[in-house]
Design an enzyme around this catalytic site. Structure first.
Site, PDB file in Angstrom:
ATOM      1  N   GLU A 372       0.775  -1.399   0.353  1.00 19.70           N
ATOM      2  CA  GLU A 372      -0.101   0.027  -0.088  1.00 19.70           C
ATOM      3  C   GLU A 372       0.812   1.310   0.148  1.00 19.70           C
ATOM      4  OE1 GLU A 372      -2.353   1.606  -1.531  1.00 19.70           O
ATOM      5  OE2 GLU A 372      -4.195   0.563  -0.186  1.00 19.70           O
ATOM      6  N   ASP A 449      -7.157   0.106  -3.242  1.00 21.64           N
ATOM      7  CA  ASP A 449      -7.970   0.985  -3.330  1.00 21.64           C
ATOM      8  C   ASP A 449      -8.889   0.992  -4.538  1.00 21.64           C
ATOM      9  OD1 ASP A 449      -6.047   1.741  -5.010  1.00 21.64           O
ATOM     10  OD2 ASP A 449      -6.011   3.901  -4.242  1.00 21.64           O
TER      11      ASP A 449
END
Length: 487
Positions: A372, A449
């Site tokens: 991430e 995401d």
């Protein structure tokens, strides 16, 4: 996944205890909550929030039902204001008392903006489930309230008992999940378009949907065997077909369907064209999962998966000759809300040539770790030991060690011959990834995401909650080669 590398400010961990494996009530995430790196203890600044990078363009044309709603691709950095807004608009700094970034009399917090759901409300009171120290807020783990990306899964997974396939008979050939179970790390997710991943598995591998809305499950021809591609050919003859479901063989029920909307792509993922890629292994025709921009699969309610800083092993077999620099052709552990919840919220294996965050030697493609807000080929970039690959089919593996060890590993190999290489084995890239804050969702074909500009062909993948031994990894690679390398 943001492209900004530094969000500004030093964030101290305000709270608390580790949470159980079935409850994702994570400790504060500094990069999401207030910017900067989070440490256990330490000093605080009255820091304003760092800005979020905007999504770049990257729509891609697909075939059949794949085309039509372009990908939410990641682009380069976006200029940000001191309040964290992007230069084209968004949240603006509030001038005056509440919202000026300075804690003053009568205020419970002041984080420099008028946004809600970030710990400090627009009227400068601390929101339920959060803790704030001057201008910095983080969500409280263990307070029985869900805030930020926390999601209590106790109810969703309550009573869930994994029902894995029966063990392989003594002396018989084992599948990858049999091998990992014997190593102490049973699979908690096992997805394949090609074959059964247990010696005794005979349930469905994936589900087809035709243009009339009819569905058909495709199973292996024999227990432990290859997929019944003839059934697919018959069902899809003369009509468009998509992959509507990829079954989890592990017994945990962690099946994958088209991805829901997310932070980077606000529309659901499309189903893959079922005719998008085929191959022949051991003289038998099979189909893979053809990922193009706009196509992605997800399970945000997975049970049994690793959370927090806990251990896991993941691998996937993918085509080595189909990739791009878009973000992100991933498989693995992701956020449960399809949003960017900050560094350490994802631990997924990636294959491609993206260089937005990090890279290996040469021009790629590489096996990297999506942790991430960073695709990492090692713990620095460029990481020269992680070499570009030229295999037709790739075994891509990512491993995170047990909580507190600050240790992870990347392995890669030719899925048709030879042994695995270990291009990286070491500590996490920086303090923002230690400890990890894995959230236990499962994604395929896009980032945490829902950034969905990558391309690739996926054939199989598994996840465990164990840092596997080298001998088990070698045995799994040998098993992969026995299938993908067979003439």
């Amino acid at each position: 996944m943001r492209t900004d590398s530094v969000l500004g400010g030093v964030f101290a961990a305000v709270l608390v205890a580790a949470c159980g494996a079935k409850t994702v009530d994570l400790r504060n995430d500094p990069s999401n909550a207030a910017g900067g790196a989070g440490t256990a203890g330490g000093s605080l600044d009255n820091s304003t929030k760092g800005g979020a990078a905007g999504a770049g363009s990257g729509a891609g044309a697909g075939t059949g039902t794949e085309a039509g709603d372009g990908a939410g691709a990641k682009g380069g950095s976006v200029a940000t204001s001191s309040s964290g807004s992007n230069s084209s608009g968004g949240e603006s700094t509030v001038h005056g008392r509440c919202g000026n970034g300075t804690l003053e009399a009568g205020e419970g917090c002041d984080d420099g903006n008028s946004r809600s759901s970030d710990g400090c409300s627009p009227d400068c009171t601390v929101e339920p489930g959060w803790g704030c120290v001057t201008g910095s807020c983080g969500w409280i783990c263990g307070d029985h309230l869900t805030a930020g990306p926390e999601q209590c899964l106790t109810h969703a997974c309550s009573g869930t008992v994994a029902m894995p396939p029966a063990p392989a008979p003594t002396g018989s050939a084992q599948g990858p999940c049999d091998i990992y179970a014997a190593d102490g790390g049973a699979c908690v997710a096992a997805h394949s378009m090609v074959r059964a991943l247990y010696a005794t598995y005979q349930g469905p591998l994936y589900q087809l949907r035709n243009s009339n809305g009819q569905t058909l499950d495709i199973a292996p021809l024999t227990p432990g065997g290859l997929a019944d591609s003839a059934a697919q050919d018959s069902f899809c003859a003369g009509t468009a077909c998509t992959i509507s479901l990829i079954y989890d063989q592990s017994g945990w029920g962690n099946h994958l369907r088209n991805a829901p909307p997310g932070g980077a792509k606000a529309t659901p993922g499309n189903e893959a064209n079922a005719k998008g890629v085929s191959a022949t292994f051991a003289g038998h025709k099979v189909y893979g999962l053809h990922i193009v921009p706009g196509v992605a699969y997800r399970n945000n309610s997975a049970c049994g998966t690793a959370t927090g800083d806990d251990a896991e092993t993941e691998y996937m077999v993918a085509a080595g000759d189909l990739y791009n620099g878009g973000c992100c052709f991933d498989y693995g552990n992701m956020e449960r809300n399809s949003q960017d919840n900050g560094e350490g919220a994802v631990e997924a294996v990636y294959f491609g040539s993206t260089t937005i965050w990090g890279k290996g030697a040469g021009t790629g493609p590489w096996v990297m770790g999506d942790l991430e807000n960073g695709l990492w080929a090692g713990n620095t970039s460029p990481y020269q030991a992680n070499e570009s690959l030229s295999f037709k089919y790739v075994t891509a593996m990512l491993k995170g060690d047990a909580a507190g060890k600050n240790h992870w590993t990347i392995k890669a190999g030719d899925a048709q011959s030879g042994l695995l290489r270990t291009p990286f084995d070491g500590t996490r890239p920086n303090a923002r990834y230690n400890p990890m804050r894995k959230q236990g969702g499962i994604g395929l074909g896009a980032a945490g995401d829902n950034s969905n500009a990558g391309i690739g062909n996926f054939f199989e993948g598994v996840m465990t909650t164990h840092f596997s031994s080298n001998s088990a990894d070698d045995a799994v690679q040998a098993n992969v080669v026995s299938v993908y390398g067979a003439p």
